[in-house]
Scaffold this motif. Structure first.
Motif, PDB file in Angstrom:
ATOM      1  N   ALA A  71       0.842  -1.192   0.000  1.00  0.00           N
ATOM      2  CA  ALA A  71       0.000   0.000   0.000  1.00  0.00           C
ATOM      3  C   ALA A  71       0.880   1.246   0.000  1.00  0.00           C
ATOM      4  CB  ALA A  71      -0.932  -0.011   1.205  1.00  0.00           C
ATOM      5  N   SER A  72       0.239   2.409   0.106  1.00  0.00           N
ATOM      6  CA  SER A  72       0.972   3.669   0.107  1.00  0.00           C
ATOM      7  C   SER A  72       0.215   4.692   0.924  1.00  0.00           C
ATOM      8  CB  SER A  72       1.156   4.186  -1.328  1.00  0.00           C
ATOM      9  OG  SER A  72      -0.076   4.686  -1.845  1.00  0.00           O
ATOM     10  N   ALA A  73       0.787   5.882   1.034  1.00  0.00           N
ATOM     11  CA  ALA A  73       0.157   6.959   1.799  1.00  0.00           C
ATOM     12  C   ALA A  73      -1.203   7.336   1.240  1.00  0.00           C
ATOM     13  CB  ALA A  73       1.075   8.193   1.801  1.00  0.00           C
ATOM     14  N   GLN A  74      -1.389   7.174  -0.066  1.00  0.00           N
ATOM     15  CA  GLN A  74      -2.680   7.521  -0.664  1.00  0.00           C
ATOM     16  C   GLN A  74      -3.623   6.328  -0.724  1.00  0.00           C
ATOM     17  OE1 GLN A  74      -2.542  11.188  -3.459  1.00  0.00           O
ATOM     18  NE2 GLN A  74      -1.150   9.715  -4.398  1.00  0.00           N
ATOM     19  N   THR A  75      -3.122   5.168  -1.139  1.00  0.00           N
ATOM     20  CA  THR A  75      -4.027   4.041  -1.347  1.00  0.00           C
ATOM     21  C   THR A  75      -4.551   3.445  -0.048  1.00  0.00           C
ATOM     22  OG1 THR A  75      -2.170   2.468  -1.469  1.00  0.00           O
ATOM     23  CG2 THR A  75      -2.924   3.458  -3.541  1.00  0.00           C
ATOM     24  N   ASN A  76      -3.822   3.620   1.066  1.00  0.00           N
ATOM     25  CA  ASN A  76      -4.248   3.024   2.337  1.00  0.00           C
ATOM     26  C   ASN A  76      -5.181   3.938   3.140  1.00  0.00           C
ATOM     27  OD1 ASN A  76      -2.324   0.731   4.345  1.00  0.00           O
ATOM     28  ND2 ASN A  76      -4.403   1.397   4.769  1.00  0.00           N
ATOM     29  N   TRP A  77      -5.107   5.249   2.901  1.00  0.00           N
ATOM     30  CA  TRP A  77      -5.714   6.182   3.840  1.00  0.00           C
ATOM     31  C   TRP A  77      -6.746   7.118   3.214  1.00  0.00           C
ATOM     32  CZ3 TRP A  77      -5.004   4.206   8.260  1.00  0.00           C
ATOM     33  CH2 TRP A  77      -3.795   3.586   8.604  1.00  0.00           C
ATOM     34  N   GLY A  78      -7.383   6.661   2.128  1.00  0.00           N
ATOM     35  CA  GLY A  78      -8.371   7.503   1.455  1.00  0.00           C
ATOM     36  C   GLY A  78      -9.548   7.888   2.319  1.00  0.00           C
ATOM     37  N   ASN A 136       5.217   7.334   2.450  1.00  0.00           N
ATOM     38  CA  ASN A 136       5.406   6.101   1.694  1.00  0.00           C
ATOM     39  C   ASN A 136       6.714   5.475   2.163  1.00  0.00           C
ATOM     40  OD1 ASN A 136       3.143   6.424  -0.163  1.00  0.00           O
ATOM     41  ND2 ASN A 136       4.319   8.095  -1.069  1.00  0.00           N
ATOM     42  N   TYR A 137       6.687   4.211   2.506  1.00  0.00           N
ATOM     43  CA  TYR A 137       7.915   3.562   2.981  1.00  0.00           C
ATOM     44  C   TYR A 137       8.060   2.188   2.328  1.00  0.00           C
ATOM     45  CZ  TYR A 137       5.154   0.446   5.961  1.00  0.00           C
ATOM     46  OH  TYR A 137       4.286  -0.518   6.399  1.00  0.00           O
ATOM     47  N   GLY A 138       9.289   1.700   2.310  1.00  0.00           N
ATOM     48  CA  GLY A 138       9.557   0.324   1.903  1.00  0.00           C
ATOM     49  C   GLY A 138       9.277   0.014   0.449  1.00  0.00           C
ATOM     50  N   MET A 178       7.657  -3.380   1.067  1.00  0.00           N
ATOM     51  CA  MET A 178       8.300  -4.557   0.489  1.00  0.00           C
ATOM     52  C   MET A 178       9.699  -4.798   1.046  1.00  0.00           C
ATOM     53  SD  MET A 178       6.241  -5.970  -1.708  1.00  0.00           S
ATOM     54  CE  MET A 178       4.523  -5.485  -1.691  1.00  0.00           C
ATOM     55  N   ARG A 179      10.374  -3.744   1.397  1.00  0.00           N
ATOM     56  CA  ARG A 179      11.763  -3.874   1.830  1.00  0.00           C
ATOM     57  C   ARG A 179      11.831  -4.279   3.306  1.00  0.00           C
ATOM     58  NH1 ARG A 179      12.810   1.372   0.281  1.00  0.00           N
ATOM     59  NH2 ARG A 179      14.142   1.543   2.120  1.00  0.00           N
ATOM     60  N   PRO A 180      13.023  -4.622   3.816  1.00  0.00           N
ATOM     61  CA  PRO A 180      13.139  -5.027   5.222  1.00  0.00           C
ATOM     62  C   PRO A 180      12.527  -4.010   6.168  1.00  0.00           C
ATOM     63  CG  PRO A 180      15.183  -5.464   4.062  1.00  0.00           C
ATOM     64  CD  PRO A 180      14.319  -4.701   3.101  1.00  0.00           C
ATOM     65  N   MET A 181      11.841  -4.505   7.186  1.00  0.00           N
ATOM     66  CA  MET A 181      11.096  -3.603   8.067  1.00  0.00           C
ATOM     67  C   MET A 181      11.990  -2.709   8.904  1.00  0.00           C
ATOM     68  SD  MET A 181       7.656  -5.636   9.283  1.00  0.00           S
ATOM     69  CE  MET A 181       8.436  -7.160   9.813  1.00  0.00           C
ATOM     70  N   ASP A 182      13.208  -3.153   9.216  1.00  0.00           N
ATOM     71  CA  ASP A 182      14.098  -2.268   9.949  1.00  0.00           C
ATOM     72  C   ASP A 182      14.481  -1.062   9.103  1.00  0.00           C
ATOM     73  OD1 ASP A 182      15.247  -4.363   8.461  1.00  0.00           O
ATOM     74  OD2 ASP A 182      17.192  -4.109   9.415  1.00  0.00           O
ATOM     75  N   SER A 229      12.522   0.202   6.704  1.00  0.00           N
ATOM     76  CA  SER A 229      11.299   1.002   6.647  1.00  0.00           C
ATOM     77  C   SER A 229      11.107   1.805   7.926  1.00  0.00           C
ATOM     78  CB  SER A 229      10.094   0.080   6.420  1.00  0.00           C
ATOM     79  OG  SER A 229      10.162  -0.534   5.156  1.00  0.00           O
ATOM     80  N   ALA A 230      11.453   1.204   9.069  1.00  0.00           N
ATOM     81  CA  ALA A 230      11.345   1.929  10.338  1.00  0.00           C
ATOM     82  C   ALA A 230      12.285   3.132  10.357  1.00  0.00           C
ATOM     83  CB  ALA A 230      11.649   0.984  11.498  1.00  0.00           C
ATOM     84  N   GLY A 231      13.450   2.997   9.714  1.00  0.00           N
ATOM     85  CA  GLY A 231      14.349   4.136   9.598  1.00  0.00           C
ATOM     86  C   GLY A 231      13.735   5.258   8.781  1.00  0.00           C
ATOM     87  N   GLU A 232      13.003   4.909   7.729  1.00  0.00           N
ATOM     88  CA  GLU A 232      12.297   5.922   6.941  1.00  0.00           C
ATOM     89  C   GLU A 232      11.236   6.608   7.790  1.00  0.00           C
ATOM     90  OE1 GLU A 232      11.277   4.920   2.746  1.00  0.00           O
ATOM     91  OE2 GLU A 232      11.985   2.924   3.295  1.00  0.00           O
ATOM     92  N   LEU A 233      10.520   5.819   8.598  1.00  0.00           N
ATOM     93  CA  LEU A 233       9.510   6.396   9.481  1.00  0.00           C
ATOM     94  C   LEU A 233      10.151   7.325  10.505  1.00  0.00           C
ATOM     95  CD1 LEU A 233       6.648   6.633  10.640  1.00  0.00           C
ATOM     96  CD2 LEU A 233       7.082   4.497  11.909  1.00  0.00           C
ATOM     97  N   ALA A 234      11.276   6.928  11.068  1.00  0.00           N
ATOM     98  CA  ALA A 234      11.962   7.759  12.055  1.00  0.00           C
ATOM     99  C   ALA A 234      12.315   9.119  11.469  1.00  0.00           C
ATOM    100  CB  ALA A 234      13.215   7.047  12.558  1.00  0.00           C
TER     101      ALA A 234
END
Length: 307
Positions: free
Chosen positions: A69-76, A93-95, A109-113, A115-120
């Motif tokens: 999913a993404s920032a747009q497709t998940n949260w409409g 948008n992450y991962g 899709m990418r490793p969650m650690d 993706s968590a860095g992107e979120l941080a």
């Protein structure tokens, strides 16, 4: 004229940012037309970097999407709901894989650690832009685990106040049933980590990490599921076919409130997808974000898939 000046002054003093009312379509897929029109963009009502939190809602809300999913497709559905309530709403948008759109719109899709860095980094940007000390997280599916890795392993606990998880598989999808498959794999000479990696199909590394009993999940939960000092609310559905069994998202703790959307509402047939586009879920989310001002939560027929 005097009345308008006074009202404007009161609004400014409250720290509010004026917004037009956004239409709300309670449908998980409501964000897809926006992604088609503006690939990789932001839904109306989200990612306004000039937004300043109000006194009523001092914490910006960061939305963390699920797998594919993404920032747009998940949260409409949820972006307009939250923006209309006066929250500063942000979604990342992450991962995503390094592939052309539209496949690049399938995040997580990418490793969650990673993706968590992107979120941080995103949370730090939100805090810097808004001046807020802490944010509230609202997550769906894999987004809950990515969010929790940020909170527990990347020093995010002091930056997050409330964490609302929708269909979050805290213990990993399929739980103990994965041990059955690992046992069969051992009999065939296949090591558990190799068997888990097959879940990814060579594409979704996060999917392999996410399954119950994986090395990633064991490490993340070794010190308990939740981080002290963060208030968790878990919203689950008995019909969840991904975060299965649904109880994997309902781990009990003093700092966690567990909600099953079918409790008191047998006409709610939402499953893993629909729960993120449901007006009933939205009501629980709003109450979790603002526990001092509880409101009635609707009970109506909620169809599967769309919400």
């Amino acid at each position: 004229m005097l009345v308008m000046v006074v009202l404007a002054a009161l609004w400014t003093a409250a720290g509010g940012t004026a917004r037009a009312e956004l239409p709300v379509d309670y449908n998980l897929f409501a964000g897809i037309p926006h992604e088609l029109a503006n690939p990789g963009g932001s839904l109306p009502g989200s990612n306004d970097w000039s937004c300043k939190p109000s006194a009523a809602h001092p914490n910006p809300v960061v939305l963390v999407h699920g797998t594919a999913a993404s920032a747009q497709t998940n949260w409409g559905a949820f972006v307009p709901v939250l923006a209309n309530e006066g929250y500063c709403v942000f979604a990342l948008n992450y991962g995503a894989l390094d592939v052309p759109w539209p496949l690049s719109a399938m995040g997580g899709m990418r490793p969650m650690d990673e993706s968590a860095g992107e979120l941080a980094a995103f949370v730090d940007r939100v805090r810097g832009a808004t001046g807020a000390a802490r944010v509230d997280l609202v997550s769906h599916s894999q987004g809950s685990v990515v969010g929790n890795y940020f909170v527990k392993r990347l020093d995010g606990a002091g930056k997050v106040d409330k964490f609302v998880s929708i269909g979050g598989p805290w213990l990993g999808p399929w739980g103990d049933q994965m041990e059955l498959w690992r046992g069969i794999g051992r009999q065939l000479g296949v090591e558990p980590d190799v068997l888990d990696s097959m879940v990814s199909a060579g594409v979704c590394v996060a999917c392999s990490q996410l399954v119950g009993g994986s090395e990633f999940m064991r490490e993340l939960n070794a010190d308990g599921v939740y981080a002290p000092g963060v208030a968790y609310t878990n919203i689950a559905t008995v019909y969840d076919e991904i975060a299965y069994p649904y109880t994997s998202g309902l781990v009990a703790a003093p700092n966690a409130v567990n909600i099953v959307v079918q409790d008191g509402c047998p006409t709610d047939f939402s499953e893993h997808l629909a729960i993120a586009g449901s007006p009933r879920t939205a009501g629980f989310v709003l109450n979790a974000l603002d526990p001092a001002h509880q409101r009635p939560v609707v009970c109506e027929f909620i169809p599967p898939v769309t919400g």
